[in-house]
Design a protein around this motif. Structure first.
Motif, PDB file in Angstrom:
ATOM      1  N   UNK A  34       0.891  -1.095  -0.113  1.00  0.00           N
ATOM      2  CA  UNK A  34       0.196   0.082   0.019  1.00  0.00           C
ATOM      3  C   UNK A  34       0.916   1.409  -0.123  1.00  0.00           C
ATOM      4  N   UNK A  35       0.457   2.323  -0.513  1.00  0.00           N
ATOM      5  CA  UNK A  35       1.006   3.436  -0.564  1.00  0.00           C
ATOM      6  C   UNK A  35       0.531   4.385   0.193  1.00  0.00           C
ATOM      7  N   UNK A  36       1.481   5.053   1.228  1.00  0.00           N
ATOM      8  CA  UNK A  36       0.706   6.028   2.021  1.00  0.00           C
ATOM      9  C   UNK A  36       1.377   7.484   1.876  1.00  0.00           C
ATOM     10  N   UNK A  37       0.900   8.640   2.064  1.00  0.00           N
ATOM     11  CA  UNK A  37       1.115   9.815   1.762  1.00  0.00           C
ATOM     12  C   UNK A  37       1.233  10.113   0.354  1.00  0.00           C
ATOM     13  N   UNK A  38       1.561  11.528  -0.155  1.00  0.00           N
ATOM     14  CA  UNK A  38       1.881  12.359   0.540  1.00  0.00           C
ATOM     15  C   UNK A  38       0.771  13.035   1.466  1.00  0.00           C
ATOM     16  N   UNK A  39       0.933  13.863   2.770  1.00  0.00           N
ATOM     17  CA  UNK A  39      -0.007  14.593   3.071  1.00  0.00           C
ATOM     18  C   UNK A  39       0.226  16.066   3.123  1.00  0.00           C
ATOM     19  N   UNK A  47       5.995   3.636   0.861  1.00  0.00           N
ATOM     20  CA  UNK A  47       5.377   2.282   0.290  1.00  0.00           C
ATOM     21  C   UNK A  47       5.512   1.257   1.423  1.00  0.00           C
ATOM     22  N   UNK A  48       4.417   0.779   1.929  1.00  0.00           N
ATOM     23  CA  UNK A  48       4.587  -0.276   2.882  1.00  0.00           C
ATOM     24  C   UNK A  48       4.128  -1.751   2.468  1.00  0.00           C
ATOM     25  N   UNK A  60      10.325   7.737   0.514  1.00  0.00           N
ATOM     26  CA  UNK A  60      10.650   8.219  -0.655  1.00  0.00           C
ATOM     27  C   UNK A  60      10.450   9.694  -0.206  1.00  0.00           C
ATOM     28  N   UNK A  61      11.294  10.399   0.240  1.00  0.00           N
ATOM     29  CA  UNK A  61      11.171  11.831   0.682  1.00  0.00           C
ATOM     30  C   UNK A  61      10.767  12.961  -0.490  1.00  0.00           C
TER      31      UNK A  61
END
Length: 165
Positions: A34-39, A47-48, A60-61
């Motif tokens: 699953x992909x989290x962010x950006x917020x 990416x988790x 991934x900053x």
């Protein structure tokens, strides 16, 4: 399952500098992705990959390429380094989640690596750019000398040192 730490290049099949799309596909080897962010508060994309008992987090900053890879070990160790899973997280043949932290850090030092253990809960092998963590909310065996978990619970590989001495 074996996961091999390969600092400072990453944790194969994910490598530092890998583009987002390739990283999502590569992370599937570890579990459900699953992909989290950006917020609005944090522009970092994560990416988790989640598996039974462990997860791998790609950071991934810049939202485009992988800067760091973090693997969190399984819970449920009964004190003998056996957590009930077949996961092995290895660096140079040594399982970093099944070797007591008190033994693992001197092993790195004996091989000529510089250790920053000013924060004993989160020591860093500086020249390898591996940051370890002993933080957990689980009930785990603790080291009688420092009261911290006996084993590391996470390892982060990046291409830059989290701390500079």
């Amino acid at each position: 399952m074996e996961i091999r730490l390969n600092p400072p290049d990453g944790i194969p099949p994910v490598f530092i500098g890998m583009p987002f799309e390739e990283a999502v596909k590569a992370a599937e080897v570890w579990g459900d992705v699953r992909v989290l962010g950006p917020t609005s508060l944090d522009p970092t994309v994560k990416i988790q990959a989640v598996n039974d008992g462990f997860d791998v987090l790609l950071i991934l900053r810049d939202q485009k390429t992988v800067n760091a890879v973090d693997v969190s070990g399984p819970d449920g160790d009964d004190g003998d380094g056996d957590d009930g899973t077949d996961l092995r997280v290895l660096y140079d043949g040594v399982d970093v989640f099944r070797t007591p932290a008190r033994q693992l850090l001197p092993m790195f030092a004996d091989r000529g690596h510089r250790i920053d253990d000013t924060d004993p809960e989160s020591p860093v092998v500086l020249d390898l750019t591996i940051a370890f963590s002993r933080w957990t909310s689980q009930d785990v065996p603790v080291d009688p000398e420092d009261g911290l978990p006996l084993y590391f619970t996470a390892a982060l590989v990046s291409n830059e040192n989290p701390r500079t001495p």
